[in-house]
Design a protein around this motif. Structure first.
Motif, PDB file in Angstrom:
ATOM      1  N   ALA A 152      -0.085   1.187  -2.306  1.00 16.55           N
ATOM      2  CA  ALA A 152      -0.807   1.288  -3.577  1.00 16.55           C
ATOM      3  C   ALA A 152      -1.890   0.229  -3.708  1.00 16.55           C
ATOM      4  CB  ALA A 152       0.178   1.172  -4.742  1.00 16.55           C
ATOM      5  N   TRP A 153      -1.715  -0.917  -3.050  1.00 19.96           N
ATOM      6  CA  TRP A 153      -2.705  -1.988  -3.177  1.00 19.96           C
ATOM      7  C   TRP A 153      -3.925  -1.765  -2.284  1.00 19.96           C
ATOM      8  CZ3 TRP A 153      -3.245  -3.636   1.700  1.00 19.96           C
ATOM      9  CH2 TRP A 153      -2.132  -3.621   2.543  1.00 19.96           C
ATOM     10  N   SER A 154      -3.831  -0.877  -1.319  1.00 16.17           N
ATOM     11  CA  SER A 154      -4.866  -0.754  -0.298  1.00 16.17           C
ATOM     12  C   SER A 154      -6.251  -0.397  -0.848  1.00 16.17           C
ATOM     13  CB  SER A 154      -4.431   0.273   0.755  1.00 16.17           C
ATOM     14  OG  SER A 154      -5.313   0.257   1.852  1.00 16.17           O
ATOM     15  N   PRO A 155      -6.386   0.607  -1.744  1.00 14.55           N
ATOM     16  CA  PRO A 155      -7.737   0.914  -2.252  1.00 14.55           C
ATOM     17  C   PRO A 155      -8.400  -0.270  -2.948  1.00 14.55           C
ATOM     18  CG  PRO A 155      -6.224   2.709  -2.751  1.00 14.55           C
ATOM     19  CD  PRO A 155      -5.393   1.579  -2.245  1.00 14.55           C
ATOM     20  N   THR A 190       2.443  -4.095   8.623  1.00 14.98           N
ATOM     21  CA  THR A 190       3.477  -5.123   8.603  1.00 14.98           C
ATOM     22  C   THR A 190       4.562  -4.753   7.596  1.00 14.98           C
ATOM     23  OG1 THR A 190       2.397  -6.432   6.877  1.00 14.98           O
ATOM     24  CG2 THR A 190       1.721  -6.843   9.151  1.00 14.98           C
ATOM     25  N   GLY A 191       5.603  -5.547   7.539  1.00 16.70           N
ATOM     26  CA  GLY A 191       6.679  -5.337   6.587  1.00 16.70           C
ATOM     27  C   GLY A 191       6.305  -5.794   5.187  1.00 16.70           C
ATOM     28  N   PRO A 192       7.122  -5.428   4.190  1.00 14.73           N
ATOM     29  CA  PRO A 192       6.793  -5.740   2.784  1.00 14.73           C
ATOM     30  C   PRO A 192       6.586  -7.231   2.529  1.00 14.73           C
ATOM     31  CG  PRO A 192       8.576  -4.144   2.896  1.00 14.73           C
ATOM     32  CD  PRO A 192       8.339  -4.607   4.287  1.00 14.73           C
ATOM     33  N   MET A 193       7.428  -8.092   3.072  1.00 21.29           N
ATOM     34  CA  MET A 193       7.295  -9.516   2.808  1.00 21.29           C
ATOM     35  C   MET A 193       5.998 -10.075   3.388  1.00 21.29           C
ATOM     36  SD  MET A 193       9.736 -10.473   0.919  1.00 21.29           S
ATOM     37  CE  MET A 193       9.580 -12.255   1.090  1.00 21.29           C
ATOM     38  N   LEU A 194       5.685  -9.690   4.616  1.00 17.29           N
ATOM     39  CA  LEU A 194       4.454 -10.164   5.235  1.00 17.29           C
ATOM     40  C   LEU A 194       3.235  -9.588   4.514  1.00 17.29           C
ATOM     41  CD1 LEU A 194       3.214 -11.891   7.395  1.00 17.29           C
ATOM     42  CD2 LEU A 194       3.442  -9.983   9.015  1.00 17.29           C
ATOM     43  N   GLN A 195       3.340  -8.337   4.046  1.00 14.31           N
ATOM     44  CA  GLN A 195       2.260  -7.756   3.246  1.00 14.31           C
ATOM     45  C   GLN A 195       1.967  -8.618   2.032  1.00 14.31           C
ATOM     46  OE1 GLN A 195       2.626  -3.652   2.086  1.00 14.31           O
ATOM     47  NE2 GLN A 195       3.098  -2.959   4.160  1.00 14.31           N
ATOM     48  N   CYS A 196       3.014  -9.017   1.323  1.00 13.67           N
ATOM     49  CA  CYS A 196       2.842  -9.862   0.141  1.00 13.67           C
ATOM     50  C   CYS A 196       2.149 -11.171   0.501  1.00 13.67           C
ATOM     51  CB  CYS A 196       4.185 -10.149  -0.511  1.00 13.67           C
ATOM     52  SG  CYS A 196       4.946  -8.720  -1.305  1.00 13.67           S
ATOM     53  N   SER A 221      -2.108   4.730 -13.587  1.00 11.88           N
ATOM     54  CA  SER A 221      -2.941   5.297 -12.519  1.00 11.88           C
ATOM     55  C   SER A 221      -4.222   5.895 -13.082  1.00 11.88           C
ATOM     56  CB  SER A 221      -2.156   6.364 -11.759  1.00 11.88           C
ATOM     57  OG  SER A 221      -0.990   5.825 -11.164  1.00 11.88           O
ATOM     58  N   ALA A 222      -4.100   6.595 -14.212  1.00 14.96           N
ATOM     59  CA  ALA A 222      -5.296   7.158 -14.850  1.00 14.96           C
ATOM     60  C   ALA A 222      -6.240   6.053 -15.303  1.00 14.96           C
ATOM     61  CB  ALA A 222      -4.891   8.032 -16.033  1.00 14.96           C
ATOM     62  N   LEU A 223      -5.678   4.980 -15.862  1.00 14.26           N
ATOM     63  CA  LEU A 223      -6.505   3.857 -16.294  1.00 14.26           C
ATOM     64  C   LEU A 223      -7.214   3.220 -15.107  1.00 14.26           C
ATOM     65  CD1 LEU A 223      -7.347   2.053 -18.667  1.00 14.26           C
ATOM     66  CD2 LEU A 223      -5.343   0.640 -18.195  1.00 14.26           C
ATOM     67  N   ALA A 224      -6.512   3.096 -13.979  1.00 17.27           N
ATOM     68  CA  ALA A 224      -7.120   2.501 -12.779  1.00 17.27           C
ATOM     69  C   ALA A 224      -8.278   3.361 -12.271  1.00 17.27           C
ATOM     70  CB  ALA A 224      -6.066   2.334 -11.692  1.00 17.27           C
ATOM     71  N   ILE A 225      -8.107   4.681 -12.276  1.00 12.88           N
ATOM     72  CA  ILE A 225      -9.189   5.561 -11.822  1.00 12.88           C
ATOM     73  C   ILE A 225     -10.371   5.488 -12.779  1.00 12.88           C
ATOM     74  CG2 ILE A 225      -9.845   7.974 -11.437  1.00 12.88           C
ATOM     75  CD1 ILE A 225      -7.045   8.472 -10.369  1.00 12.88           C
ATOM     76  N   ALA A 226     -10.106   5.462 -14.086  1.00 15.43           N
ATOM     77  CA  ALA A 226     -11.186   5.346 -15.056  1.00 15.43           C
ATOM     78  C   ALA A 226     -11.938   4.028 -14.879  1.00 15.43           C
ATOM     79  CB  ALA A 226     -10.636   5.466 -16.478  1.00 15.43           C
ATOM     80  N   LEU A 265      -5.644   7.317  -4.813  1.00 11.64           N
ATOM     81  CA  LEU A 265      -4.348   7.757  -5.327  1.00 11.64           C
ATOM     82  C   LEU A 265      -3.736   8.830  -4.434  1.00 11.64           C
ATOM     83  CD1 LEU A 265      -2.233   7.728  -7.636  1.00 11.64           C
ATOM     84  CD2 LEU A 265      -3.585   9.529  -8.747  1.00 11.64           C
ATOM     85  N   HIS A 266      -4.546   9.725  -3.944  1.00  2.00           N
ATOM     86  CA  HIS A 266      -4.052  10.778  -3.044  1.00  2.00           C
ATOM     87  C   HIS A 266      -3.389  10.155  -1.818  1.00  2.00           C
ATOM     88  CE1 HIS A 266      -3.991  14.194  -0.291  1.00  2.00           C
ATOM     89  NE2 HIS A 266      -4.356  15.005  -1.271  1.00  2.00           N
ATOM     90  N   GLY A 267      -4.015   9.113  -1.267  1.00  6.06           N
ATOM     91  CA  GLY A 267      -3.431   8.450  -0.106  1.00  6.06           C
ATOM     92  C   GLY A 267      -2.125   7.749  -0.421  1.00  6.06           C
TER      93      GLY A 267
END
Length: 336
Positions: free
Chosen positions: A222-225, A293-299, A126-131, A212-214
């Motif tokens: 987690a994929w949304s941002p 949507t559900g996890p499978m449809l999200q994927c 997570s820290a690496l992603a923010i950096a 990350l806060h969201g």
């Protein structure tokens, strides 16, 4: 909308606009001027005071209405702004700048997700992603209206997903979107001021920290941002990967991002900005739709979305080959 929500929607935009109107003609603006170089797409110097206006307008709102983790993130953003001002004035070496970016990212992760019980590896990732978000926003701040519009759309999407003034996260995102509107009024093509590192660095950091806060609060997956800020994330990430594969020195200044290559190939800054806004709006719609949507449809939705981006990049590559794109890598100067 409540009185507080209306104020946060309007006041940061006015403050940012008014500060920039004054600062662009102030004596110190000459020391912060962005003069054309081998990385630039502009031909005339412009003052890099826009980021100061955005931070001055938005960070006090986060400090006043955010929760404790968001206040810490705002403090980190203020420190990054100060380091970046020093870089804009004196061109600091890459190592201390990167150290500041990673330190701020680490503090933000501990403040936001420290109580979530995540494994150390997830915290580090997570820290690496923010950096990375911190730096890629800076990489993508090179065309009139691009970074400012991305900030308006991205933080606006955060605010909508977090129910705007109804939550500390929503009101913080709304303040950043509003302040970015005030800046965009000066930066939309033809730009009269630039964001500068003092704006692009903390904005990228806050895009990652608020994202990350969201996630921790359960406001979005987690994929949304990454989907919301896809034009920046994909352009910067693919460009760095391509340069590594070609054996290029990725710390050197260059003009090989897709947005830079398109402008060099004849696109106007306005055309580039408007197309990027459209791509980001599609990403926001995908993020909002998939989250319901559900996890499978999200994927499935994310796979189709990623495939669409691969198709788009391939189309751009074919277009650039037709027009003879292949700008040489400029010698000698480090990125920043």
């Amino acid at each position: 909308m409540s009185a507080v929500g209306f104020a946060i929607l309007v006041v940061p935009a006015i403050v940012a606009w008014a500060f920039i109107a004054w600062a662009r003609r102030a004596a110190f603006a000459a020391r912060l001027a962005d003069r054309p170089n081998e990385r630039s797409l502009h031909e005339v110097p412009r003052p890099r005071v826009g980021g100061l206006g955005v931070m001055l307008a938005a960070l006090p709102c986060i400090a006043a209405f955010g929760d404790a983790p968001l206040r810490i993130a705002a403090g980190c953003a203020a420190l990054l702004c100060a380091v970046s001002v020093a870089d804009d004035v004196r061109s600091l070496p890459a190592l201390p700048r990167l150290a500041a970016h990673f330190a701020a990212a680490g503090v933000a992760v501990v403040a936001i997700a420290g109580g979530a019980g995540w494994p150390l590896a997830v915290m580090a990732a997570s820290a690496l992603a923010i950096a990375w978000m911190t730096d890629l926003f800076n990489f993508m701040d090179g065309s009139d209206g691009l970074a400012g519009g991305m900030a308006v759309i991205g933080f606006g999407a955060y605010a909508l997903a977090a129910q705007g003034p109804a939550s500390p996260l929503g009101i913080s995102a709304l303040a950043l979107a509003s302040a970015s509107i005030g800046f965009l009024a000066w930066n939309f093509p033809p730009a009269r001021v630039f964001l500068g590192d003092a704006g692009s660095i903390p904005l990228g950091f806050l895009a990652g920290a608020l994202g990350l806060h969201g996630v921790v609060a359960g406001t979005w997956p987690a994929w949304s941002p990454f989907v919301v800020f896809a034009p920046f994330v994909i352009d910067a990430s693919v460009t760095v990967a391509r340069r590594l594969l070609r054996g290029e020195r990725i710390w050197r200044a260059h003009r090989s991002h897709y947005y830079q290559r398109l402008v060099l190939a004849g696109w106007s800054h306005r055309r580039m900005a408007l197309h990027a806004y459209g791509a980001m709006a599609v990403g926001v719609a995908v993020a909002f739709g998939a989250a319901r949507t559900g996890p499978m449809l999200q994927c499935g939705i994310i796979v189709v979305w990623a495939a669409a981006w691969l198709l788009l990049l391939g189309t751009i590559e074919r277009h650039l080959r037709r027009v003879g794109d292949r700008p040489p890598e400029p010698p000698g100067r480090t990125i920043g």
